[in-house]
Design an enzyme around this catalytic site. Structure first.
Site, mmCIF file in Angstrom:
data_model
loop_
_atom_site.group_PDB
_atom_site.id
_atom_site.type_symbol
_atom_site.label_atom_id
_atom_site.label_comp_id
_atom_site.label_asym_id
_atom_site.label_seq_id
_atom_site.Cartn_x
_atom_site.Cartn_y
_atom_site.Cartn_z
ATOM 1 N N TYR A 192 0.820 -1.127 -0.226
ATOM 2 C CA TYR A 192 0.024 -0.117 0.010
ATOM 3 C C TYR A 192 0.788 1.234 -0.021
ATOM 4 C CZ TYR A 192 -4.939 -0.711 -0.062
ATOM 5 O OH TYR A 192 -6.330 -0.658 -0.569
ATOM 6 N N GLU A 204 -0.593 4.657 -0.469
ATOM 7 C CA GLU A 204 -1.322 6.060 -0.507
ATOM 8 C C GLU A 204 -0.466 7.241 -0.189
ATOM 9 O OE1 GLU A 204 -5.034 5.818 1.946
ATOM 10 O OE2 GLU A 204 -5.649 4.364 0.667
ATOM 11 N N ASP A 247 -7.253 14.108 -24.641
ATOM 12 C CA ASP A 247 -7.278 12.605 -24.266
ATOM 13 C C ASP A 247 -6.719 11.803 -25.449
ATOM 14 O OD1 ASP A 247 -7.874 10.043 -23.791
ATOM 15 O OD2 ASP A 247 -9.931 10.334 -23.370
ATOM 16 N N THR A 258 -4.419 6.417 -21.487
ATOM 17 C CA THR A 258 -4.306 5.221 -21.014
ATOM 18 C C THR A 258 -2.912 4.675 -21.492
ATOM 19 O OG1 THR A 258 -5.302 4.275 -23.049
ATOM 20 C CG2 THR A 258 -6.803 4.162 -21.245
ATOM 21 N N LYS A 274 -2.750 1.160 -25.055
ATOM 22 C CA LYS A 274 -3.309 1.179 -26.478
ATOM 23 C C LYS A 274 -2.280 0.984 -27.197
ATOM 24 C CE LYS A 274 -7.974 2.735 -25.380
ATOM 25 N NZ LYS A 274 -8.175 3.558 -23.980
ATOM 26 N N ARG A 326 -2.430 -2.356 -18.435
ATOM 27 C CA ARG A 326 -3.754 -1.500 -18.289
ATOM 28 C C ARG A 326 -3.391 -0.533 -17.329
ATOM 29 N NH1 ARG A 326 -7.900 -4.290 -21.091
ATOM 30 N NH2 ARG A 326 -9.174 -2.451 -20.551
HETATM 31 N N1 DSN Z 1 -13.291 1.337 -24.633
HETATM 32 C C1 DSN Z 1 -12.137 1.965 -25.147
HETATM 33 C C2 DSN Z 1 -11.939 1.434 -26.607
HETATM 34 O O1 DSN Z 1 -12.141 0.700 -27.066
HETATM 35 O O2 DSN Z 1 -11.680 2.442 -27.402
HETATM 36 C C3 DSN Z 1 -11.786 3.362 -24.690
HETATM 37 O O3 DSN Z 1 -11.954 3.200 -23.350
#
Ligand code: DSN
Length: 421
Positions: free
Chosen positions: A54, A56, A200, A226, A229, A235
């Site tokens: 942990y 925090e 974003d 994120t 991707k 993730r």
């Molecule tokens: N759900 C994601 C996507 O597939 O683009 C975005 O958060």
């Protein structure tokens, strides 16, 4: 059996499903635009003992002891993120993209403030103010769209809406938009109405750091992404911002929205940032775009209609209206054939989001396996074979056909090892 058995010994059922998923990812043509293959190093870091800890707070200011390794690790992740994106400040704690976006809203706006974002049906994200999301429930959301004529973002509309509604924050970003984002033009509009511009870049972060898409950093108050991707990490989420907003953003992430950071995810993010700083990542990012363009051309050559007529980034939206099959039915049929993509609304779609007119196709995962533009004709041919067969048979493909196409896909991919597996 040992007192601390392996996963295979302790839970053969879960172990079996994980190994089966490895195999599926090895043998499938993975075209979901938000997915990729994380490297073995990223996966290893994400499975470490750090999950037990942990932490925090932030490095040097924690509510727990035992930070000997966690503090240096988070500092490394922060420094690497800042260097990679050229940002003044980084918060590496967001659990994923949606929490990162909510943290920005919490940090830079007050409940009830007006925000603006690209609408979900036009390719935006839920958290950019869509009505069912907290971002649309707790803030007054004004949504802009794309032009009916060419399905591109209508900057005149963005400017008009901004002048009319005077938003506190404007989102620029998408989940399904195949064209380059003009961050400078958005910044001009945001500055005119004194709004925070927030990008974003969840989908395109890998392209941005690889030099295959312009960077939003010089133009934005904050940037969220994120890490899994096109960036090819674990993730997770990340917020980059100007120094002036650092305090507000950090306070919004913790204690505003989250508890203890996921230290194993922080470690894996740090590894991914290191990988993304290598010259080979630049080459990968350029190849993602080249592959997407080649695949778009090959599909159009087979008579498929692409939203905006092509792509500038890693993804394309294919309108299947002229194929006699819906996006969802096509996606389901293709999945049985070893080709994985998702049904997706197209702009001004007359069908419902759960069974839309289009499919979204991304080139990141296959680029990570080493496929090049010369291979995209085959990829298009495999997709077309499945769609054509399903369309001719009321959306169904026979088991014999699916087995045969799955075999072709697996054979085609056998020359391209899947990273991490
Ligand atoms: N759900 C994601 C996507 O597939 O683009 C975005 O958060």
């Amino acid at each position: 059996m040992s007192h601390d058995p392996s996963l295979a010994q302790a839970d053969p059922e879960i172990h079996g499903l994980i190994r089966a998923e490895d195999q599926r990812q090895r043998e499938s043509l993975r075209l979901i635009a938000s997915e990729n293959y994380a490297s073995r190093a990223v996966l290893e870091a994400g499975a470490a003992s750090l999950t037990n800890k942990y932490a925090e707070g932030y490095p040097g200011r924690r509510y727990y002891e035992g930070m000997d390794n966690i503090d240096p690790l988070e500092r490394i992740a922060i420094d690497r993120a800042k260097a990679l994106f050229g940002a003044e400040h980084a918060n590496v704690q967001p659990y994923s993209g949606s929490p990162a976006n909510l943290a920005v809203l919490l940090g830079l706006c007050s409940p009830g403030d007006v925000t603006m974002g690209l609408s979900l049906p036009a390719g935006g994200h839920l958290t950019h103010g869509w009505k069912v999301s907290a971002s649309g429930i707790y803030y007054k959301s004004v949504q802009y769209g794309v032009r009916q004529s060419d399905h591109r973002i209508d900057l005149d509309q963005v400017r008009e809406l901004a002048r009319e509604h005077r938003p506190k924050l404007i989102w620029v970003g998408h989940s399904a938009y195949p064209r380059t984002l003009d961050f400078a033009a958005f910044a001009e509009i945001a500055s005119e109405v004194d709004a925070h511009l927030v990008a974003d870049i969840a989908h395109i972060a890998g392209l941005v750091v690889g030099g295959a898409h312009p960077s939003p950093i010089p133009h934005c108050a904050a940037v969220t992404t994120t890490t899994h991707k096109t960036l090819r990490g674990p993730r997770g989420g990340l917020i980059l911002c100007r120094k002036a907003h650092a305090k507000a953003i950090d306070k919004a992430v913790f204690p505003g929205l989250q508890g203890g950071p996921h230290n194993h995810a922080t470690a894996a993010k740090a590894v991914a940032f290191h990988e993304a700083a290598q010259p080979s990542f630049r080459e990968y990012a350029q190849r993602v775009v080249a592959n997407a363009k080649a695949l778009a051309e090959a599909l159009m050559g087979r008579g498929y209609e692409l939203v905006t007529g092509g792509t500038d980034n890693h993804l394309m939206l294919v309108d299947l209206s002229n194929r006699g099959i819906s996006g969802r039915v096509a996606a389901k049929a293709l999945n049985g054939c070893g080709i994985e993509l998702n049904g997706n609304s197209i702009p001004f779609d007359e069908r419902k989001p759960f069974d839309p007119s289009g499919v979204r196709i991304g080139a990141a995962a296959l680029s990570s396996r080493g496929l090049a533009p010369a291979h995209m004709a085959t990829v298009a041919e495999l997709i077309d074979a499945g769609v054509t067969e399903a369309a001719a048979n009321e959306g169904e493909v026979s088991e014999a056909f699916a087995t045969q196409l799955r075999g072709r896909v697996a054979e085609f991919l056998s020359d391209f090892p899947a990273p991490g597996l």
